[in-house]
Design an enzyme around this catalytic site. Structure first.
Site, PDB file in Angstrom:
ATOM      1  N   LYS A  19      87.978  17.493  44.807  1.00 58.17           N
ATOM      2  CA  LYS A  19      88.168  18.620  43.913  1.00 58.17           C
ATOM      3  C   LYS A  19      87.072  19.650  44.125  1.00 58.17           C
ATOM      4  CE  LYS A  19      90.619  16.089  40.365  1.00 58.17           C
ATOM      5  NZ  LYS A  19      90.235  14.952  39.525  1.00 58.17           N
ATOM      6  N   THR A  25      92.626  14.868  46.282  1.00 54.59           N
ATOM      7  CA  THR A  25      93.435  13.988  47.129  1.00 54.59           C
ATOM      8  C   THR A  25      93.521  12.618  46.480  1.00 54.59           C
ATOM      9  OG1 THR A  25      91.458  13.411  48.387  1.00 54.59           O
ATOM     10  CG2 THR A  25      92.880  15.144  49.298  1.00 54.59           C
ATOM     11  N   GLU A  56      94.803   9.431  52.087  1.00 54.92           N
ATOM     12  CA  GLU A  56      94.615  10.347  50.969  1.00 54.92           C
ATOM     13  C   GLU A  56      95.780  11.310  50.886  1.00 54.92           C
ATOM     14  OE1 GLU A  56      90.870  11.717  49.968  1.00 54.92           O
ATOM     15  OE2 GLU A  56      89.850  10.723  51.640  1.00 54.92           O
ATOM     16  N   ILE A  59      98.996  16.321  46.628  1.00 53.87           N
ATOM     17  CA  ILE A  59     100.336  16.625  46.139  1.00 53.87           C
ATOM     18  C   ILE A  59     100.405  18.101  45.775  1.00 53.87           C
ATOM     19  CG2 ILE A  59     102.064  16.020  44.393  1.00 53.87           C
ATOM     20  CD1 ILE A  59     100.356  13.310  44.168  1.00 53.87           C
ATOM     21  N   HIS A  61     101.427  20.155  43.654  1.00 56.30           N
ATOM     22  CA  HIS A  61     101.872  20.325  42.278  1.00 56.30           C
ATOM     23  C   HIS A  61     100.633  20.342  41.394  1.00 56.30           C
ATOM     24  CE1 HIS A  61     104.576  19.930  38.825  1.00 56.30           C
ATOM     25  NE2 HIS A  61     103.691  19.082  38.325  1.00 56.30           N
ATOM     26  N   TYR A  68      94.677   8.271  37.904  1.00 58.99           N
ATOM     27  CA  TYR A  68      94.084   7.052  38.462  1.00 58.99           C
ATOM     28  C   TYR A  68      94.781   5.849  37.849  1.00 58.99           C
ATOM     29  CZ  TYR A  68      90.287   9.917  40.323  1.00 58.99           C
ATOM     30  OH  TYR A  68      89.562  10.844  41.009  1.00 58.99           O
ATOM     31  N   ARG A  81      99.250  16.566  62.894  1.00 61.82           N
ATOM     32  CA  ARG A  81      98.175  16.683  63.881  1.00 61.82           C
ATOM     33  C   ARG A  81      97.223  15.498  63.790  1.00 61.82           C
ATOM     34  NH1 ARG A  81      93.403  17.688  61.381  1.00 61.82           N
ATOM     35  NH2 ARG A  81      93.416  18.806  59.396  1.00 61.82           N
ATOM     36  N   LYS A  84      90.509  15.708  63.104  1.00 59.80           N
ATOM     37  CA  LYS A  84      89.435  16.341  63.863  1.00 59.80           C
ATOM     38  C   LYS A  84      88.197  16.504  63.002  1.00 59.80           C
ATOM     39  CE  LYS A  84      91.636  20.853  63.205  1.00 59.80           C
ATOM     40  NZ  LYS A  84      92.798  21.524  63.760  1.00 59.80           N
ATOM     41  N   PHE A  86      84.712  18.817  62.211  1.00 56.86           N
ATOM     42  CA  PHE A  86      84.380  20.223  62.246  1.00 56.86           C
ATOM     43  C   PHE A  86      82.902  20.335  62.502  1.00 56.86           C
ATOM     44  CE2 PHE A  86      88.170  19.654  59.755  1.00 56.86           C
ATOM     45  CZ  PHE A  86      89.015  20.544  60.387  1.00 56.86           C
TER      46      PHE A  86
HETATM   47  P1  ADP Z   1      88.555  11.001  44.565  1.00 58.90           P
HETATM   48  O1  ADP Z   1      87.240  11.103  45.221  1.00 58.90           O
HETATM   49  O2  ADP Z   1      88.612   9.965  43.492  1.00 58.90           O
HETATM   50  O3  ADP Z   1      89.684  10.867  45.571  1.00 58.90           O
HETATM   51  P2  ADP Z   1      89.427  13.740  44.183  1.00 58.90           P
HETATM   52  O4  ADP Z   1      88.481  14.852  43.811  1.00 58.90           O
HETATM   53  O5  ADP Z   1      89.950  13.730  45.589  1.00 58.90           O
HETATM   54  O6  ADP Z   1      88.723  12.385  43.803  1.00 58.90           O
HETATM   55  O7  ADP Z   1      90.630  13.804  43.155  1.00 58.90           O
HETATM   56  C1  ADP Z   1      91.725  12.902  43.305  1.00 58.90           C
HETATM   57  C2  ADP Z   1      92.383  12.620  41.974  1.00 58.90           C
HETATM   58  O8  ADP Z   1      92.817  13.835  41.364  1.00 58.90           O
HETATM   59  C3  ADP Z   1      93.636  11.796  42.151  1.00 58.90           C
HETATM   60  O9  ADP Z   1      93.352  10.413  42.161  1.00 58.90           O
HETATM   61  C4  ADP Z   1      94.481  12.196  40.955  1.00 58.90           C
HETATM   62  O10 ADP Z   1      94.229  11.341  39.869  1.00 58.90           O
HETATM   63  C5  ADP Z   1      93.996  13.600  40.634  1.00 58.90           C
HETATM   64  N1  ADP Z   1      94.904  14.697  41.023  1.00 58.90           N
HETATM   65  C6  ADP Z   1      95.222  15.744  40.203  1.00 58.90           C
HETATM   66  N2  ADP Z   1      96.046  16.597  40.805  1.00 58.90           N
HETATM   67  C7  ADP Z   1      96.285  16.098  42.054  1.00 58.90           C
HETATM   68  C8  ADP Z   1      97.097  16.544  43.150  1.00 58.90           C
HETATM   69  N3  ADP Z   1      97.830  17.688  43.084  1.00 58.90           N
HETATM   70  N4  ADP Z   1      97.118  15.793  44.285  1.00 58.90           N
HETATM   71  C9  ADP Z   1      96.377  14.663  44.350  1.00 58.90           C
HETATM   72  N5  ADP Z   1      95.590  14.187  43.357  1.00 58.90           N
HETATM   73  C10 ADP Z   1      95.542  14.884  42.202  1.00 58.90           C
HETATM   74 MG    MG Z   2      90.196  12.164  47.094  1.00 56.08          MG
END
Ligand code: ADP
Ligand code: MG
Length: 131
Positions: A19, A25, A56, A59, A61, A68, A81, A84, A86
């Protein structure tokens, strides 16, 4: 080809905070709403994140809440692909390249997933069971 490839996984945390890149992801919602969304998935060794093996999913949306612990049903319909890394001395340039690569992949995936042969996968029984 072995597509679509189906899997069901429990979303768990990495504490990696994609995030921070504005790209959350989920590591393997659900199921609750039964909605099927487009997504891109990265399967591999994550060179950017010190080579930890993972799958990972980003989505396409906007969710009101994190999910979680939920079960995520995934149908992978194609390959974009290889992984890679960076290379840059400056971490913020690496991060910028990673973000634009993922945004490029997302745009490409959005178009591909609008093809009729991919749209119809939304109606698969695979996605019905958890409704
Ligand atoms: P982590 O390090 O736990 O993977 P992220 O910052 O990658 O943390 O956030 C992933 C979490 O965000 C997911 O597990 C899910 O609960 C939430 N999430 C909210 N919106 C989305 C989205 N559009 N796609 C994927 N995960 C999302
Ligand atoms: Mg993640």
């Amino acid at each position: 080809s072995s597509f679509p490839f189906h899997c069901r996984l429990v979303v768990h945390g990495f504490g990696r905070g994609s995030k921070q890149l504005s790209i959350p992801t989920a590591n393997f919602p659900d199921a609750g709403s039964g909605d099927v969304h487009k997504m891109v998935v990265s399967i591999g060794w994550n060179p950017y994140y010190k080579n930890t093996k993972s799958m990972e999913t980003h989505i396409m949306h906007t969710f009101k809440e994190d999910f979680y612990g939920e079960i995520l049903n995934v149908a992978i319909v194609g390959y974009l692909r290889p992984e890679k890394n960076f290379d840059s001395f400056f971490f913020f340039l690496k991060r910028k390249s990673l973000i634009s690569a993922i945004q490029g992949d997302t745009e490409e995936a959005k178009k591909l997933l609008d093809l009729p042969e991919h749209l119809k996968i939304k109606e698969d029984n695979f996605f019905q069971v958890s409704k």
